[in-house]
Design a protein around this motif. Structure first.
Motif, PDB file in Angstrom:
ATOM      1  N   TYR A 293       0.830  -1.206   0.000  1.00 25.58           N
ATOM      2  CA  TYR A 293       0.000   0.000   0.000  1.00 25.58           C
ATOM      3  C   TYR A 293       0.867   1.261   0.000  1.00 25.58           C
ATOM      4  CZ  TYR A 293      -4.641  -2.072   0.905  1.00 25.58           C
ATOM      5  OH  TYR A 293      -5.838  -2.719   0.810  1.00 25.58           O
ATOM      6  N   PHE A 294       1.864   1.270   0.891  1.00 19.15           N
ATOM      7  CA  PHE A 294       2.692   2.473   1.052  1.00 19.15           C
ATOM      8  C   PHE A 294       3.485   2.767  -0.218  1.00 19.15           C
ATOM      9  CE2 PHE A 294       6.621   4.656   2.215  1.00 19.15           C
ATOM     10  CZ  PHE A 294       6.090   5.806   2.800  1.00 19.15           C
ATOM     11  N   MET A 295       4.092   1.735  -0.804  1.00 23.75           N
ATOM     12  CA  MET A 295       4.911   1.949  -1.997  1.00 23.75           C
ATOM     13  C   MET A 295       4.065   2.411  -3.180  1.00 23.75           C
ATOM     14  SD  MET A 295       7.850   1.502  -0.823  1.00 23.75           S
ATOM     15  CE  MET A 295       8.825   1.659  -2.307  1.00 23.75           C
ATOM     16  N   SER A 296       2.901   1.803  -3.365  1.00 16.42           N
ATOM     17  CA  SER A 296       2.044   2.209  -4.486  1.00 16.42           C
ATOM     18  C   SER A 296       1.505   3.621  -4.273  1.00 16.42           C
ATOM     19  CB  SER A 296       0.891   1.222  -4.686  1.00 16.42           C
ATOM     20  OG  SER A 296       0.062   1.178  -3.548  1.00 16.42           O
ATOM     21  N   ALA A 297       1.131   3.951  -3.030  1.00 22.18           N
ATOM     22  CA  ALA A 297       0.621   5.297  -2.736  1.00 22.18           C
ATOM     23  C   ALA A 297       1.718   6.343  -2.922  1.00 22.18           C
ATOM     24  CB  ALA A 297       0.085   5.353  -1.303  1.00 22.18           C
ATOM     25  N   LEU A 298       2.941   6.045  -2.434  1.00 25.95           N
ATOM     26  CA  LEU A 298       4.049   6.994  -2.517  1.00 25.95           C
ATOM     27  C   LEU A 298       4.416   7.296  -3.967  1.00 25.95           C
ATOM     28  CD1 LEU A 298       6.315   8.626  -1.110  1.00 25.95           C
ATOM     29  CD2 LEU A 298       7.719   6.555  -1.204  1.00 25.95           C
ATOM     30  N   PHE A 299       4.619   6.243  -4.771  1.00 26.40           N
ATOM     31  CA  PHE A 299       5.043   6.472  -6.153  1.00 26.40           C
ATOM     32  C   PHE A 299       3.905   7.013  -7.021  1.00 26.40           C
ATOM     33  CE2 PHE A 299       8.657   4.104  -4.685  1.00 26.40           C
ATOM     34  CZ  PHE A 299       9.709   4.607  -5.432  1.00 26.40           C
ATOM     35  N   GLY A 300       2.664   6.644  -6.678  1.00 28.09           N
ATOM     36  CA  GLY A 300       1.521   7.240  -7.375  1.00 28.09           C
ATOM     37  C   GLY A 300       1.446   8.733  -7.101  1.00 28.09           C
ATOM     38  N   TYR A 301       1.665   9.116  -5.848  1.00 28.56           N
ATOM     39  CA  TYR A 301       1.655  10.537  -5.471  1.00 28.56           C
ATOM     40  C   TYR A 301       2.825  11.287  -6.101  1.00 28.56           C
ATOM     41  CZ  TYR A 301       2.278  14.690  -2.531  1.00 28.56           C
ATOM     42  OH  TYR A 301       2.473  15.975  -2.090  1.00 28.56           O
ATOM     43  N   LEU A 302       4.015  10.692  -6.080  1.00 26.77           N
ATOM     44  CA  LEU A 302       5.198  11.353  -6.650  1.00 26.77           C
ATOM     45  C   LEU A 302       5.153  11.424  -8.182  1.00 26.77           C
ATOM     46  CD1 LEU A 302       8.056   9.888  -4.403  1.00 26.77           C
ATOM     47  CD2 LEU A 302       6.992  12.146  -4.272  1.00 26.77           C
ATOM     48  N   THR A 303       4.207  10.711  -8.793  1.00 22.34           N
ATOM     49  CA  THR A 303       4.011  10.810 -10.246  1.00 22.34           C
ATOM     50  C   THR A 303       3.113  11.998 -10.596  1.00 22.34           C
ATOM     51  OG1 THR A 303       4.219   8.413 -10.466  1.00 22.34           O
ATOM     52  CG2 THR A 303       3.226   9.583 -12.317  1.00 22.34           C
ATOM     53  N   PHE A 304       1.997  12.138  -9.864  1.00 27.90           N
ATOM     54  CA  PHE A 304       0.999  13.161 -10.212  1.00 27.90           C
ATOM     55  C   PHE A 304       0.909  14.316  -9.213  1.00 27.90           C
ATOM     56  CE2 PHE A 304      -0.525   9.088 -11.981  1.00 27.90           C
ATOM     57  CZ  PHE A 304      -0.550   9.420 -13.322  1.00 27.90           C
ATOM     58  N   TYR A 305       1.498  14.142  -8.024  1.00 25.37           N
ATOM     59  CA  TYR A 305       1.455  15.152  -6.959  1.00 25.37           C
ATOM     60  C   TYR A 305       0.003  15.548  -6.684  1.00 25.37           C
ATOM     61  CZ  TYR A 305       6.486  15.105  -7.454  1.00 25.37           C
ATOM     62  OH  TYR A 305       7.793  14.682  -7.491  1.00 25.37           O
ATOM     63  N   ASP A 306      -0.302  16.847  -6.653  1.00 24.18           N
ATOM     64  CA  ASP A 306      -1.657  17.282  -6.274  1.00 24.18           C
ATOM     65  C   ASP A 306      -2.708  16.969  -7.337  1.00 24.18           C
ATOM     66  OD1 ASP A 306      -0.698  18.195  -3.889  1.00 24.18           O
ATOM     67  OD2 ASP A 306      -0.525  20.287  -4.515  1.00 24.18           O
ATOM     68  N   LYS A 307      -2.264  16.534  -8.509  1.00 21.63           N
ATOM     69  CA  LYS A 307      -3.220  16.258  -9.597  1.00 21.63           C
ATOM     70  C   LYS A 307      -3.610  14.776  -9.640  1.00 21.63           C
ATOM     71  CE  LYS A 307      -2.916  20.521 -11.078  1.00 21.63           C
ATOM     72  NZ  LYS A 307      -2.215  21.053  -9.907  1.00 21.63           N
ATOM     73  N   VAL A 308      -3.280  14.033  -8.597  1.00 16.00           N
ATOM     74  CA  VAL A 308      -3.611  12.600  -8.567  1.00 16.00           C
ATOM     75  C   VAL A 308      -5.125  12.416  -8.506  1.00 16.00           C
ATOM     76  CG1 VAL A 308      -3.482  12.345  -6.045  1.00 16.00           C
ATOM     77  CG2 VAL A 308      -2.973  10.395  -7.502  1.00 16.00           C
ATOM     78  N   ASP A 309      -5.635  11.436  -9.238  1.00 18.71           N
ATOM     79  CA  ASP A 309      -7.078  11.162  -9.252  1.00 18.71           C
ATOM     80  C   ASP A 309      -7.482  10.350  -8.031  1.00 18.71           C
ATOM     81  OD1 ASP A 309      -8.441  11.892 -12.048  1.00 18.71           O
ATOM     82  OD2 ASP A 309      -6.384  11.255 -12.446  1.00 18.71           O
TER      83      ASP A 309
END
Length: 406
Positions: free
Chosen positions: A246-262
Motif C-alpha cells: 500500500y505504502f509503496m504504491s501510494a508513494l510512487f503514485g503521489y510522486l508521479t501526479f502530486y496534487d493532480k492525482v485522481d
C-alpha cells in the motif's frame, strides 16, 4: 492478504496527496497496527467463546440485537466494498478492451456496446463473479486469491517504474483530451504534511483498505487445525506485507501526479499514457485482481444475510443461490450508478469499516472478557473503541459537509 487488498490500493495515492507523505505514513501505520490488534481481540474471543463467526460474537456479547447489528453492518460494508471493486471494472474495462482492439475506427468503437462500461460490468458479473460466489466454501478461493495477490504486486511495481515515464510539470494536453493543469514547477514538490477538506477521506479510505475482519473468522474456521497463535502470525504478516505494498504504491503514485492525482489512481495513467502497453497490462491485472476478490467478499455478506433473515430455514441450495443472486444484483446496480469511487470509500469507510475494524472488536472484548478493567488488553480495547468513534464521526461529518457545500 487478498481479503485486505483490493480497490483501496487505487485510492491511497489520493489520500497521500491530501495528508502529505509524513502525515499519510503516520496515519497508515496507526490504522494497520490497530487493524492487527483488533484481529487479535477477535481471535481471543473466538477461543474463549468457541464461536465461529463475527455475528455470533455479537450474539454472545449483546444478545440477538448484537447479532443483527453486526450482520447488518457486515452486509452494508461488503456491499460497499463489492460495489467499489465493480466500479473499477466499469471505469477501467472499456479502456482495456479498446487498447486490445487498436484496429477499430475510433468513431465506430466509441459507440460500440463492448466499450460501454455498464454492459461490460454486467457481463463480467454474470460470467465470472456470480459463478465463483456460488462456491460452497471460502477455501475454494485460495487459488484465485494467490493470482489476485500477484496482480496487485505487479500493479505496485509498475507504479514505481512509471514514475519516470510521466514528466513533471504534467503536460497541458494529451492525445485524449485537453487538460486544465498548471504548468508550474511548484506542482512538483512533495508535501510532508497537508490538510484540506479532502483530507476527511484519508482515514476512511485506510480503514476500508485494511478491513479483512469479516473474512478472517471464516478462513480461521476452515483451517485443518486452527490455532490462535499461528493465525495471529498469519494476520500480522499479511497486514505487514499489505502495509508495505500500500505504502509503496501510494508513494510512487503521489510522486508521479502530486496534487493532480485522481481519486482512482489508474485514471491518471489512462490520461497521460493512453497507449502504453505496460499500463494496458497493469489495467488488465487490476481488473482480474478485483474480479477475483469480489467473490471472496460475497461469502461473509451472504452468511450475514442468511443468519439475519433465513436462520429459521434449513440450509438449501435454492436459498444459497437466491441470496447470492440478490446480493450480486444490488452490488451491480450500485456500481452502475455511483459516480466516484471516493464517495464509496468515504461513506462506507467512516461508518461500517470503522465499526468492524475498531468499535465492535473493542466493545465485544470489554463485554466478554473477565479481566480487570485496568488490564493492558482492556485498556487497549477501550482505546480502540474511542478511536473508532471519534475518527468515524469526524470523517463522516466532514464528508457530508463537503457534499453539502460542493
Amino acid at each position: 492478504m487478498n481479503a485486505i487488498m483490493g480497490s483501496g490500493i487505487l485510492g491511497l495515492s489520493y489520500a497521500m496527496a491530501n495528508t502529505g507523505i509524513l502525515g499519510f505514513s503516520i496515519l497508515l501505520l496507526i490504522v494497520a497496527s490497530l487493524a492487527s490488534y483488533s484481529v487479535f481481540l477477535l481471535l481471543s474471543m473466538c477461543t474463549q467463546t468457541a464461536v465461529t463467526s463475527y455475528e455470533d460474537l455479537g450474539l454472545f456479547a449483546f444478545g440477538s440485537a448484537g447479532k443483527v447489528l453486526v450482520a447488518t453492518t457486515i452486509i452494508i460494508q461488503n456491499i460497499g466494498a463489492m460495489s467499489s471493486y465493480l466500479l473499477i471494472v466499469k471505469s477501467e474495462l472499456p479502456g482495456a478492451v479498446e487498447g486490445l482492439l487498436t484496429g477499430a475506427e475510433s468513431g465506430f468503437s466509441n459507440r460500440s456496446w463492448y466499450l460501454d462500461g455498464r454492459v461490460l460490468l454486467l457481463l463480467t458479473s454474470v460470467c465470472i463473479v456470480f459463478p465463483l460466489a456460488l462456491l460452497p466454501k471460502i477455501g475454494f478461493l485460495g487459488y484465485t486469491s494467490s493470482l489476485s495477490f500477484f496482480f496487485t504486486v505487479y500493479f505496485t511495481l509498475v507504479v514505481m517504474i512509471k514514475k519516470w515515464s510521466i514528466p513533471c510539470p504534467l503536460p497541458l494536453s494529451s492525445a485524449m483530451e485537453t487538460l486544465q493543469v498548471s504548468n508550474s514547477t511548484g506542482d512538483c514538490k512533495a508535501k510532508l504534511f497537508h490538510l484540506s477538506k479532502e483530507s476527511a477521506y484519508a482515514i476512511p479510505t485506510m480503514a476500508f483498505s485494511f478491513l479483512c475482519h469479516t473474512s478472517v473468522l471464516p478462513i480461521y474456521c476452515e483451517l485443518q487445525s486452527p490455532s490462535k497463535r499461528r493465525m495471529q502470525m498469519v494476520t500480522v504478516t499479511g497486514i505487514g506485507l499489505s502495509f508495505l505494498i500500500y505504502f509503496m504504491s501510494a508513494l510512487f503514485g503521489y510522486l508521479t501526479f502530486y496534487d493532480k492525482v485522481d481519486s482512482e489512481l489508474l485514471q491518471g495513467y489512462s490520461r497521460y499514457l493512453p497507449h502504453d502497453t505496460i499500463i494496458m497490462t497493469v489495467r488488465a491485472a487490476i481488473l482480474f485482481a478485483v474480479l477475483l476478490t469480489v467473490p471472496l467478499i460475497h461469502f461473509p455478506a451472504r452468511k450475514a444475510v442468511l443468519m439475519v433473515f433465513f436462520s429459521h430455514l434449513p440450509v438449501s441450495w435454492i436459498c444459497h443461490i437466491l441470496v447470492t443472486l440478490t446480493l450480486n444484483t444490488i452490488v451491480v446496480l450500485f456500481a452502475m450508478y455511483v459516480p466516484d469511487i471516493k464517495n464509496v470509500f468515504g461513506i462506507v469507510g467512516s461508518t461500517t469499516s470503522t465499526c468492524l475494524l475498531f468499535i465492535y472488536p473493542g466493545l465485544f472484548y470489554l463485554k466478554l472478557n473477565r479481566e480487570d478493567f485496568i488490564s493492558p488488553q482492556k485498556l487497549g480495547a477501550c482505546a480502540l473503541v474511542i478511536f473508532g468513534i471519534c475518527v468515524g464521526l469526524l470523517s463522516l461529518v466532514l464528508i457530508l459537509f463537503n457534499w453539502v457545500h460542493q
